[in-house]
Design an enzyme around this catalytic site. Structure first.
Site, short mmCIF file in Angstrom:
data_model
loop_
_atom_site.label_atom_id
_atom_site.label_comp_id
_atom_site.label_asym_id
_atom_site.label_seq_id
_atom_site.Cartn_x
_atom_site.Cartn_y
_atom_site.Cartn_z
N ASN A 1 26.00 -22.79 -4.08
CA ASN A 1 26.92 -23.89 -4.21
C ASN A 1 26.57 -25.02 -3.24
OD1 ASN A 1 29.47 -24.38 -5.69
ND2 ASN A 1 30.09 -24.92 -3.62
N GLU B 1 -2.05 -5.12 -4.45
CA GLU B 1 -2.72 -4.65 -3.26
C GLU B 1 -4.13 -5.24 -3.17
OE1 GLU B 1 -3.87 -0.66 -3.34
OE2 GLU B 1 -3.76 -0.38 -1.18
N HIS C 1 0.82 -1.20 0.00
CA HIS C 1 0.00 0.00 0.00
C HIS C 1 0.86 1.26 0.00
CE1 HIS C 1 -3.73 2.13 0.78
NE2 HIS C 1 -3.07 2.86 1.65
#
Lengths: 677, 120
Positions: free
Chosen positions: A396, A70, A48
């Site tokens: 990794n 929203e 918002h």
């Protein structure tokens, strides 16, 4: 009055990126099944705020995009939509898109419109209004212009109780028209004795005349009090004009919310992505001001001595006291300033829950991420630069370290792999560890690969640690298949290089079947270092105190010559290579006889060397000046500093020096531990 | 000159509102959420309240409801900053005692015009 909104942009970006991080971590929590309303609320608020800000500051594209997010979040928060994995994933991707949009705007580059459109339609399809194109902002305009209007305004009794004022409304109405005729109706006024002055008993009839007044603008005046009054608006009838429309619902007033035509450009140029501002807690600033105050007092105390013609024992003592105070204050001030640059490592850590979430989906692995020590503070510059190496290491561990669920079960482990990310202080350093409970490094595979790539000679025999260390060598990659995650042209060598550039070190310890631990050691700050001054010939060099294990006088019987012209020193059960610093840097020493000088045993990345120097001088904090910016990069040196007497001293980069030594002595890569002759 | 309390959890919006209003000569005090605003409003009298709706700790509507109950703020105008989508919020705000609203996004001129109107 025109106000340049650009001045608020930087703050807007900052808080928006913060908001995005909040949304992301909130969404990730949602996914783990903890659907708590406060969390959804927090996510909603962030979206918002971004929407509100972007609209206000003219980033229409961002505002439009956020609008749909929203709406979706609003439905979730009102319980109209259940929290499901696809919805959360869509929102997570939207957060990414939004972040890219904001980055693009800030850097003045092009927004990836396709990406945005794709995400918008994904959200819209969840909302079920695919083709319900953005509510056409062009609400049809009431073109109706009468000669004038009759407005019947009958406020309810309690209109004033919301802070509204009938006089204000009348005044505003008056300002619309060329002329206004107001008739007040007091007929419902009760007798004075019964009158509550907080109630409104009057009503008005207003005749507005003027050609430019339309119904809409009249309704707008009353928009706030629509449900607190009875309002009737009639056109002043004129033969040519259109007969009065029926009252319209006041929702029309929403029209005035329409964004006026913005200056079309949402661009800014010449902005770098790294944030140039820093948020500092007020208490830290206060501390600084306090220290400066102390410093000023000390200074004024000391300046009195300048006026003295001669010193006696008494004044000399006081001068010494003053200088001691000055030293104390300077140090404290320095520490306070450093603290301003310190930020919690959570800034670097917060992206990992998301990363692990996404990657475990990509690799079809089950991973639990445990993060500890997020509040550990380190220098902002270090923090910004450690992000990428960390990401690489975590990827990794996920890609190569943790096995597939099936393999894990076979190995008698739980299906879910664990990656632990932790940060803590250790002896003036920051340690960051990435630990996995995967298969561990495959020593054989690494060795054969290294031989194949010519990184080690085919007949060479190495200790496990040295083999593990090979993964940091340039041109090494253990992935059988180059996946889009690990094979991106960035190897572990780059990770190590980046960490070294920060004055840090990285090493790996691995146990087959149990997992690996990558340990990154970083200095607290890049600006200052605790240094041991050592003398070589007429030169002074500085060794970082943190790397020093011990200093010792040489006993001849402990010196051994090995193949070539290499020398090692036997220290208890260890053989440590001797590095004669004067040889490395080509200086004329006071003596070349090991016995007349000293050995300083230092360690970096798990390797030790004994540095031969003429003399140990003092220890002091030194301010690090970059050699690269002032001169050029030199292998084996990490920087320079200016000493108290104004001379320049070079700071030794221990890890770099060890590398340099190993290159020289290519045949004896690593001394063999514990193998006493 | 009139004193205004500006309440918003977004620093950039607060900055913008404050800068605009100060530029027009008003005295502005900032608060980052409803709770902070309530404390400030009780310790000092303001002539106008401008508050965001969605805020942590205490939202704008609760803040208005609480403040409207204070004798000193019975007739003081209180405006909510709200988005166009929030018609129900507007009603909720009115029921809590809000005078009116300023719809986001707004520009500094719109803000000033509204404030001038309300403060007369």
């Amino acid at each position: 009055m025109s106000i340049d909104l650009e001045q608020f942009h930087e703050t807007f970006y900052e808080e928006s990126f913060e908001g995005l991080d909040i949304m992301e971590s909130g969404l990730l929590e949602l996914e783990q099944g903890e659907v708590d309303l406060e969390n959804i609320n927090t996510i909603f608020r962030s979206a918002h705020s971004i929407k509100g800000g972007s609209g206000t500051f003219g980033f229409t594209a961002v505002a439009e995009f956020t609008h749909d997010m929203e709406t979706l979040l609003d439905q979730m928060r009102n319980g109209e939509r259940s929290v499901s994995v696809p919805v959360v994933n869509t929102l997570l991707s939207s957060v990414d898109v939004l972040r890219n949009m904001l980055n693009a705007i800030r850097d003045g580059s092009e927004i990836d419109a396709d990406n945005v459109a794709e995400m918008t339609s994904a959200i819209k399809s969840i909302l079920g209004e695919e083709d319900n194109a953005p509510v056409s902002s062009e609400v049809e305009k009431s073109e109706l212009v009468a000669k004038g209007w009759i407005v019947h305004f009958t406020p309810h009794l309690d209109i004033m109780k919301t802070g509204n004022d009938t006089v204000r409304l009348l005044r505003e109405l008056n300002s619309l028209a060329e002329s206004a005729e107001v008739v007040v109706d007091n007929s419902s006024l009760p007798p004075l004795s019964e009158l509550d002055p907080e109630d409104c008993h009057q009503s008005w009839c207003i005749n507005l005349t003027g050609n430019d007044v339309n119904e809409e603008s009249i309704r707008e005046v009353f928009a706030w009090v629509d449900d607190e009054c009875d309002l009737k608006i009639e056109p002043l009838v004129d033969e040519n004009s259109y007969a009065g429309p029926e009252r319209r619902d006041v929702e029309d007033t929403d029209r005035r919310t329409k964004v006026p035509e913005r200056r079309a450009t949402e661009r800014r140029t010449g902005k770098t992505t790294e944030s140039s501002s820093i948020r500092v807690n007020i208490s830290k600033v206060d501390e600084l001001i306090n220290m400066v105050g102390e410093l000023v007092i000390t200074q004024s105390m000391l300046s009195r001595f300048g006026e003295l013609d001669e010193f006696n024992d008494n004044t000399l003592d006081r001068l010494k006291d003053g200088l001691a105070q000055l030293e104390g204050h300077t140090r404290e001030l320095q520490e306070s300033v450093m603290r301003i640059r310190m930020m919690p490592i959570s800034f670097a850590f917060q992206r990992f829950p998301r990363l692990v979430h996404d990657l475990s989906a990509t690799f079809d692995k089950k991973i639990e991420l445990i993060v500890t020590g997020e509040t550990t503070e380190l220098d902002k510059t270090v923090l910004e630069k450690i992000g990428d190496p960390l990401v690489h290491l975590v990827r990794n561990s996920l890609d190569h370290g943790i096995e597939s669920p099936a393999d894990r079960v076979k190995a008698g482990k739980s299906e879910t792999g664990v990656i632990e990310l932790s940060a803590f202080h250790q002896g003036g350093n920051i340690i960051i560890q990435i630990k996995d409970d995967g298969a561990g490094l495959n020593t054989q595979k690494i060795l054969s690969k290294a031989k194949e790539k010519g990184l080690v000679a085919s007949d060479e025999r190495l200790m496990d640690e040295s083999i593990h260390d090979l993964i940091f060598r340039p041109g090494f990659s253990t992935a059988d298949v180059v996946s889009d995650v690990s094979g991106r042209g960035v190897g572990m060598d780059v990770v190590r290089r980046n960490i070294r550039e920060l004055g840090g070190a990285v090493e790996v310890k691995s146990t087959p079947g149990k997992g690996s631990v990558f340990t990154i050691r970083l200095p607290l700050t890049l600006a200052i270092l605790d240094g041991q001054l050592v003398g070589i010939g007429e030169e002074t060099y500085i060794l970082p105190v943190i790397s020093i294990i011990e200093s010792l006088q040489v006993k001849t019987e402990n010196i051994n010559a090995v193949a070539g012209n290499a020398e090692v020193y036997r220290l208890r059960d260890e053989y440590i290579p001797i590095v004669r610093l004067y040889q490395v840097f080509g200086i004329k020493p006071i003596s070349t006889d090991l016995e007349s000088g000293l050995l300083v045993v230092v360690e970096a990345e798990g390797k030790k060397i004994a540095i031969y120097v003429d003399d140990l001088l003092g220890q002091q904090q030194v301010v690090i000046k970059s050699l690269e910016t002032n001169f050029r990069k030199i292998e084996g040196l990490s920087g320079a500093t200016i000493l108290g007497d104004g001379t320049v001293a070079l700071i030794i980069d221990i890890a770099g020096l060890i590398d340099l030594y190993q290159k020289d002595m290519a045949s004896i890569v690593v001394p063999i531990k514990g193998a006493a002759a | 000159m009139a004193t205004i309390l500006a309440v918003d959890d977004s620093a950039s919006m607060r900055q913008m509102v404050t800068f605009t209003l100060k530029g027009a000569g008003y005295q502005v005090t900032e608060a980052a959420d409803g709770q902070e605003a309530l404390t400030k409003a009780k310790s000092q009298q303001f002539d106008l309240i401008i508050t965001d709706v969605n805020m942590p700790v205490m939202d704008g509507i609760t803040f208005i409801r609480n403040l409207r109950g204070e004798a000193n703020y019975k007739f003081i105008p209180m405006l909510m900053l709200t988005t166009e989508s929030g018609m129900d919020k507007k009603q909720e705000g009115k029921a809590a005692g809000a005078t009116g609203w300023i719809v986001k996004p707004f520009n500094p001129d719109q803000l000033l015009n509204t404030v001038k109107k309300v403060l007369g």
